[in-house]
Design a protein around this motif. Structure first.
Motif, PDB file in Angstrom:
ATOM      1  N   GLN A  88       0.832  -1.207   0.000  1.00  0.00           N
ATOM      2  CA  GLN A  88       0.000   0.000   0.000  1.00  0.00           C
ATOM      3  C   GLN A  88       0.867   1.257   0.000  1.00  0.00           C
ATOM      4  O   GLN A  88       0.502   2.302   0.523  1.00  0.00           O
ATOM      5  CB  GLN A  88      -0.975  -0.002   1.186  1.00  0.00           C
ATOM      6  CG  GLN A  88      -1.907  -1.202   1.190  1.00  0.00           C
ATOM      7  CD  GLN A  88      -2.836  -1.261   2.390  1.00  0.00           C
ATOM      8  OE1 GLN A  88      -2.942  -0.300   3.145  1.00  0.00           O
ATOM      9  NE2 GLN A  88      -3.508  -2.380   2.570  1.00  0.00           N
ATOM     10  N   ASP A 177     -12.205   7.391   3.774  1.00  0.00           N
ATOM     11  CA  ASP A 177     -12.345   6.506   4.917  1.00  0.00           C
ATOM     12  C   ASP A 177     -13.784   6.571   5.425  1.00  0.00           C
ATOM     13  O   ASP A 177     -14.362   7.648   5.549  1.00  0.00           O
ATOM     14  CB  ASP A 177     -11.367   6.915   6.023  1.00  0.00           C
ATOM     15  CG  ASP A 177     -11.431   5.995   7.219  1.00  0.00           C
ATOM     16  OD1 ASP A 177     -10.785   4.941   7.186  1.00  0.00           O
ATOM     17  OD2 ASP A 177     -12.151   6.342   8.184  1.00  0.00           O
ATOM     18  N   SER A 184      -9.167  12.337   4.405  1.00  0.00           N
ATOM     19  CA  SER A 184      -9.068  11.034   3.751  1.00  0.00           C
ATOM     20  C   SER A 184      -9.658  11.063   2.344  1.00  0.00           C
ATOM     21  O   SER A 184      -9.421  10.140   1.554  1.00  0.00           O
ATOM     22  CB  SER A 184      -9.789   9.961   4.571  1.00  0.00           C
ATOM     23  OG  SER A 184     -11.199  10.098   4.472  1.00  0.00           O
ATOM     24  N   ARG A 211      -5.132  11.762  -4.205  1.00  0.00           N
ATOM     25  CA  ARG A 211      -5.409  10.795  -3.138  1.00  0.00           C
ATOM     26  C   ARG A 211      -5.375  11.481  -1.778  1.00  0.00           C
ATOM     27  O   ARG A 211      -4.534  12.347  -1.528  1.00  0.00           O
ATOM     28  CB  ARG A 211      -4.390   9.649  -3.172  1.00  0.00           C
ATOM     29  CG  ARG A 211      -4.411   8.878  -4.486  1.00  0.00           C
ATOM     30  CD  ARG A 211      -3.216   7.935  -4.599  1.00  0.00           C
ATOM     31  NE  ARG A 211      -3.189   7.284  -5.901  1.00  0.00           N
ATOM     32  CZ  ARG A 211      -2.672   7.828  -6.998  1.00  0.00           C
ATOM     33  NH1 ARG A 211      -2.139   9.044  -6.934  1.00  0.00           N
ATOM     34  NH2 ARG A 211      -2.677   7.186  -8.144  1.00  0.00           N
ATOM     35  N   TYR A 214      -4.556   7.975   4.299  1.00  0.00           N
ATOM     36  CA  TYR A 214      -5.078   6.669   4.669  1.00  0.00           C
ATOM     37  C   TYR A 214      -5.253   6.586   6.188  1.00  0.00           C
ATOM     38  O   TYR A 214      -4.424   7.107   6.949  1.00  0.00           O
ATOM     39  CB  TYR A 214      -4.127   5.553   4.234  1.00  0.00           C
ATOM     40  CG  TYR A 214      -3.951   5.411   2.735  1.00  0.00           C
ATOM     41  CD1 TYR A 214      -4.734   6.123   1.830  1.00  0.00           C
ATOM     42  CD2 TYR A 214      -2.980   4.543   2.221  1.00  0.00           C
ATOM     43  CE1 TYR A 214      -4.565   5.979   0.469  1.00  0.00           C
ATOM     44  CE2 TYR A 214      -2.802   4.399   0.852  1.00  0.00           C
ATOM     45  CZ  TYR A 214      -3.591   5.118  -0.023  1.00  0.00           C
ATOM     46  OH  TYR A 214      -3.415   4.976  -1.370  1.00  0.00           O
ATOM     47  N   TYR A 215      -6.333   5.907   6.601  1.00  0.00           N
ATOM     48  CA  TYR A 215      -6.590   5.654   8.020  1.00  0.00           C
ATOM     49  C   TYR A 215      -6.689   4.155   8.245  1.00  0.00           C
ATOM     50  O   TYR A 215      -7.154   3.413   7.373  1.00  0.00           O
ATOM     51  CB  TYR A 215      -7.893   6.335   8.464  1.00  0.00           C
ATOM     52  CG  TYR A 215      -7.760   7.822   8.674  1.00  0.00           C
ATOM     53  CD1 TYR A 215      -7.592   8.350   9.949  1.00  0.00           C
ATOM     54  CD2 TYR A 215      -7.772   8.702   7.592  1.00  0.00           C
ATOM     55  CE1 TYR A 215      -7.461   9.717  10.151  1.00  0.00           C
ATOM     56  CE2 TYR A 215      -7.638  10.075   7.778  1.00  0.00           C
ATOM     57  CZ  TYR A 215      -7.485  10.570   9.062  1.00  0.00           C
ATOM     58  OH  TYR A 215      -7.339  11.925   9.258  1.00  0.00           O
ATOM     59  N   ASP A 216      -6.262   3.715   9.433  1.00  0.00           N
ATOM     60  CA  ASP A 216      -6.328   2.284   9.739  1.00  0.00           C
ATOM     61  C   ASP A 216      -7.681   1.938  10.356  1.00  0.00           C
ATOM     62  O   ASP A 216      -8.578   2.782  10.476  1.00  0.00           O
ATOM     63  CB  ASP A 216      -5.159   1.849  10.619  1.00  0.00           C
ATOM     64  CG  ASP A 216      -5.171   2.460  12.022  1.00  0.00           C
ATOM     65  OD1 ASP A 216      -6.228   2.962  12.464  1.00  0.00           O
ATOM     66  OD2 ASP A 216      -4.119   2.427  12.697  1.00  0.00           O
ATOM     67  N   ARG A 221      -4.361   7.951  11.443  1.00  0.00           N
ATOM     68  CA  ARG A 221      -3.668   8.127  10.175  1.00  0.00           C
ATOM     69  C   ARG A 221      -2.540   7.104  10.071  1.00  0.00           C
ATOM     70  O   ARG A 221      -1.833   6.837  11.039  1.00  0.00           O
ATOM     71  CB  ARG A 221      -3.067   9.529  10.070  1.00  0.00           C
ATOM     72  CG  ARG A 221      -4.064  10.642   9.869  1.00  0.00           C
ATOM     73  CD  ARG A 221      -3.316  11.917   9.435  1.00  0.00           C
ATOM     74  NE  ARG A 221      -4.209  13.063   9.406  1.00  0.00           N
ATOM     75  CZ  ARG A 221      -4.210  14.030  10.313  1.00  0.00           C
ATOM     76  NH1 ARG A 221      -3.358  13.968  11.327  1.00  0.00           N
ATOM     77  NH2 ARG A 221      -5.049  15.033  10.212  1.00  0.00           N
ATOM     78  N   ILE A 222      -2.377   6.566   8.882  1.00  0.00           N
ATOM     79  CA  ILE A 222      -1.300   5.612   8.637  1.00  0.00           C
ATOM     80  C   ILE A 222      -0.019   6.383   8.336  1.00  0.00           C
ATOM     81  O   ILE A 222      -0.030   7.386   7.625  1.00  0.00           O
ATOM     82  CB  ILE A 222      -1.674   4.673   7.478  1.00  0.00           C
ATOM     83  CG1 ILE A 222      -2.876   3.810   7.890  1.00  0.00           C
ATOM     84  CG2 ILE A 222      -0.500   3.797   7.067  1.00  0.00           C
ATOM     85  CD1 ILE A 222      -3.438   2.973   6.772  1.00  0.00           C
ATOM     86  N   GLN A 232      -0.628   7.553  -0.617  1.00  0.00           N
ATOM     87  CA  GLN A 232      -1.523   8.478   0.064  1.00  0.00           C
ATOM     88  C   GLN A 232      -0.970   9.907  -0.023  1.00  0.00           C
ATOM     89  O   GLN A 232       0.235  10.119  -0.141  1.00  0.00           O
ATOM     90  CB  GLN A 232      -1.729   8.055   1.514  1.00  0.00           C
ATOM     91  CG  GLN A 232      -0.454   7.985   2.346  1.00  0.00           C
ATOM     92  CD  GLN A 232      -0.740   7.673   3.808  1.00  0.00           C
ATOM     93  OE1 GLN A 232      -1.773   8.055   4.359  1.00  0.00           O
ATOM     94  NE2 GLN A 232       0.178   6.959   4.453  1.00  0.00           N
ATOM     95  N   ARG A 696      -4.984  -0.253   5.519  1.00  0.00           N
ATOM     96  CA  ARG A 696      -6.128   0.651   5.462  1.00  0.00           C
ATOM     97  C   ARG A 696      -7.344   0.045   6.140  1.00  0.00           C
ATOM     98  O   ARG A 696      -7.604  -1.157   6.051  1.00  0.00           O
ATOM     99  CB  ARG A 696      -6.463   0.989   4.015  1.00  0.00           C
ATOM    100  CG  ARG A 696      -5.358   1.689   3.276  1.00  0.00           C
ATOM    101  CD  ARG A 696      -5.774   2.084   1.873  1.00  0.00           C
ATOM    102  NE  ARG A 696      -6.671   3.235   1.883  1.00  0.00           N
ATOM    103  CZ  ARG A 696      -7.114   3.841   0.783  1.00  0.00           C
ATOM    104  NH1 ARG A 696      -6.747   3.377  -0.403  1.00  0.00           N
ATOM    105  NH2 ARG A 696      -7.918   4.890   0.854  1.00  0.00           N
ATOM    106  N   THR A 699     -12.794   1.501   3.774  1.00  0.00           N
ATOM    107  CA  THR A 699     -12.654   2.589   2.808  1.00  0.00           C
ATOM    108  C   THR A 699     -13.747   2.472   1.760  1.00  0.00           C
ATOM    109  O   THR A 699     -13.993   1.387   1.227  1.00  0.00           O
ATOM    110  CB  THR A 699     -11.274   2.529   2.130  1.00  0.00           C
ATOM    111  OG1 THR A 699     -10.256   2.551   3.133  1.00  0.00           O
ATOM    112  CG2 THR A 699     -11.070   3.697   1.198  1.00  0.00           C
TER     113      THR A 699
END
Length: 708
Positions: A88, A177, A184, A211, A214-216, A221-222, A232, A696, A699
């Motif tokens: 990712q 997200d 996101s 883009r 990204y959030y987990d 936030r990733i 991202q 992620r 989503t």
């Protein structure tokens, strides 16, 4: 439609055509499988002639996965279990096919940078312009250097020759997200259209994508990979053109140009996680220093075909490829030089540049007077010029290195027993020269003055195969094929720290020659289609990546990989289909040089066992697909316990309403909001809390596609 094919894995040129386990399909289609041509295989033969494994992801499946916001690489990973789960990230480092590196192509143009492999070759084209993806499994030399794991060929869209007037499609997508909209949110707009004017046809397109973050699965936030690059918080745009002219009833000239650019926005900085407590790396708003990581790629090809030459078909291709990749920077020890700034204060970052020119010429046809004998004969040429520079100070990290090869080849196929038995075999002769001028390494390595040189090698690569149709619908096959690659010579050259070295004596450019043994069967009866394949891939002098002092280096040692692949599909009726696939891999290497493999390959070199399950249903104007994947836990004998993999499972769902004004789609990745750490992050760098990335969370992608 994601189809399982049988194909002759050859060290030269293989085959086309297909058999049938569809793993992704928007609607059942009646397909004459023997008429399907896999262009990456470079020849067309009936399915029953082709004794190994190829899979085709057709346009319907590519569009279906795009409803999830998937890139081309993510589409391959979602539908092929023996391809590694993606990181990712912009970098595909550690992503393999059957445990070895695949060769990525766009219309047959190599996208890789084997002289300084930076693992970004999967992101060189927007998936909107891809008509289908051809995957040839196992080590082979079909397209020359690089396919030790197989070939992944992105075949671009062409003008529908049967359509009247201007036709095409437009698409708009937004991805966010499910629980945290805000930053996101991202979007994509794309269009492609063309017209057949009779003897002449032309298709053009453009795509733009911005883009979000990204959030987990837990709403964090990733973290950003500030060195290798990110997807991202990035922007990409792409331009595409393809056209052709019919020079006669059997002759055609065609050209394609693709330009792709992706660059990070640079709005976030990474916050370290804590591996000991399972807290993943995160990110906060901020401005990272230096230039943002990016990819800029232009590929062009001019192809000619004539189906009336000496009773066969002549094909010729001239191609060019220009790649520039920028990586994130830092005050790394490697980059320091007291002549520029006090040691420990110098910020710099690297850029990898590769330019390719090449040609392919081949003739295929029957060989008289032997009944049932066909030959493919040809010549390939390639020049690859690569260097890695430190872009802020103008220093060379990897010196300008030029790879030149010429490769004549011959492939034969003999049809026997009324077409039920096919025997195949061939040879490819690679003649390679690597040229490096005198150069100086960076200060941290001495600096050292290194004398240039022009080492080379010659290698004869072979393949043998056989298929037999036991009964209608049941095919068995077996093959042996050789492929080759080079060790990452750029990593070796840039790290020379001993005085008095010269390229001719220091650099080991002996090719990584892999032997791929494969046996399988395919069975079709009624609504059921299934396949099974076992394989073994060996090399006596491999190229294993080893983490040394925080940097991956190349270890030349024997490796052995073996595995099993299973697929199944059942069509209940026109409105209901389901199926699945499974891949099992084992890999070991000889770390002490005694000729016996003694340690498991780690997660940077081999992927986990994986199972895919899916079901599709249609009802009027509505279509639904649910797909699940399970990555199984894995321990690595001889590796630290912290690099063990716990495994995880994910479910995606795709719904499409085929409305009168277009197709309205809703795609949900990670439907259940599973919290997990990505495979590569989990099995590498146990003491590095900055690269402990979660995957992620849930989503959502909303889309509208209209055809005209």
């Amino acid at each position: 439609m994601f189809r399982r094919f049988a194909c002759a894995t050859s060290a030269l040129a293989l085959c086309s055509a297909a058999s049938g386990t569809a793993l992704a399909q928007s609607a059942p289609q009646a397909t004459a499988l023997d008429d399907v041509v896999v262009t990456a295989a470079r020849t067309a033969l009936p399915r029953s002639a082709l004794p190994a494994t190829v899979e085709l992801i057709d346009r319907a499946a590519v569009e279906q996965q795009s409803a999830l916001g998937a890139s081309a690489v993510e589409t391959v990973a979602a539908l092929i279990p023996s391809f590694s789960p993606t990181r990712q990230k912009l970098s595909g480092f550690g992503e393999t096919l059957r445990g070895r590196s695949p060769l990525f192509l766009v219309d047959g143009i190599p996208q890789s940078t084997p002289l300084r492999d930076d693992s970004r070759d999967g992101f060189t084209i927007d998936s909107f312009f891809i008509d289908r993806v051809e995957v040839i499994f196992g080590s082979n030399a079909i397209q020359g250097i690089g396919a030790t794991g197989g070939v992944i060929n992105y075949v671009t869209a062409a003008t529908p020759r049967e359509a009247a007037g201007f036709s095409g499609r437009v698409q708009a997508l937004t991805t966010f997200d499910a629980d945290t909209f805000g930053d996101s949110a991202g979007y994509k707009v794309a269009a492609i259209g063309g017209q057949d004017f009779g003897r002449f046809d032309l298709t053009v397109g453009a795509a733009y994508e911005a883009r979000g973050v990204y959030y987990d699965g837990e709403g964090r936030r990733i973290g950003f990979d500030g060195t290798q690059g990110e997807l991202q918080d990035s922007v990409s745009w792409s331009l595409f053109a393809k056209g052709g002219v019919d020079l006669g009833p059997n002759r055609r000239l065609e050209a394609m140009v693709n330009h792709f650019t992706l660059e990070g926005d640079g709005d976030y900085v990474t916050v370290a996680g804590t591996r000991a407590t399972g807290l993943p790396t995160s990110a906060v708003r901020g401005t990272p220093p230096g230039l943002q990581p990016s990819n800029e790629v232009t590929s062009a090809v001019l192809a000619y075909s004539d189906a009336g030459v000496f009773g066969g078909t002549l094909r010729a291709q001239l191609f060019a490829h220009d790649y520039a990749g920028v990586f994130g920077g830092g005050t790394f020890g490697t980059f320091q030089d007291p002549a520029i700034a006090p040691v420990g204060t110098l910020f710099d970052q690297s850029g990898n540049n590769s330019e390719k020119l090449g040609f392919k010429v081949e003739w295929e046809g029957p060989v008289a007077p032997v009944t049932g004998l066909r030959a493919l004969v040809g010549l390939d040429g390639l020049r690859d010029t690569t260097n890695q520079e430190l872009v802020l100070t103008g220093r060379d990290w990897v010196p300008l290195t030029q790879y030149e090869s010429l490769a004549p080849f011959l492939q034969l196929n003999q049809r026997l027993a009324d077409g039920r038995l096919h025997l195949s075999g061939g040879l490819r002769f690679e003649s390679v020269t690597l040229s490096v001028d005198d150069f100086q390494t960076l200060w941290t390595y001495g600096p050292q003055q290194v004398a240039g040189g022009s080492p080379g090698f010659e290698e004869l690569l072979a393949n043998l195969g056989a298929t037999y149709e036991l009964t209608p619908g049941l095919l068995v096959y077996g093959s042996w094929a050789q492929g080759f690659n080079m060790a990452d010579v750029g990593r070796v050259l840039r790290g020379i720290n001993t005085p008095g070295q010269d390229v001719d004596t220091f650099l080991d450019i002996a090719p990584v020659v892999t032997d791929n043994f494969e046996a399988g069967l395919e069975y079709t009866r009624g609504g059921f289609e299934g396949s099974a394949a076992v394989f073994r891939s060996n090399t006596d002098k491999g190229s294993r990546l080893v983490l040394v002092g925080g940097v991956y280096e190349v270890a030349r040692e024997a490796t052995e990989i073996q595995g099993l692949e299973l697929t199944a599909r059942y069509t209940v009726n026109a409105d209901l289909r389901f199926g699945g696939a499974y891949s099992h891999l084992e890999g070991r290497s000889d770390t002490d040089g005694d000729g016996v493999v003694d340690r498991d390959l780690d997660g940077a070199n081999i992927s986990p066992d994986r199972m895919l399950l899916w079901a599709e249903a249609d009802h009027g104007d509505l279509s639904l697909r649910v797909q699940a994947q399970r990555l199984f836990a894995r321990d690595f004998e001889g590796q630290v316990a912290e690099n063990s993999f716990e495994g995880y499972g994910l479910i995606d769902a795709i719904g499409v309403w085929h409305a009168g004004f277009g197709d309205v789609s809703v795609g949900v990745q990670n439907l259940l909001g599973e919290q997990y750490v990505t495979y590569y992050s989990d099995v590498q760098r146990p003491g590095d809390n900055l690269s402990y990335y979660a995957g992620r969370g849930r989503t959502v992608t909303l889309g509208l596609t209209r055809r005209f």
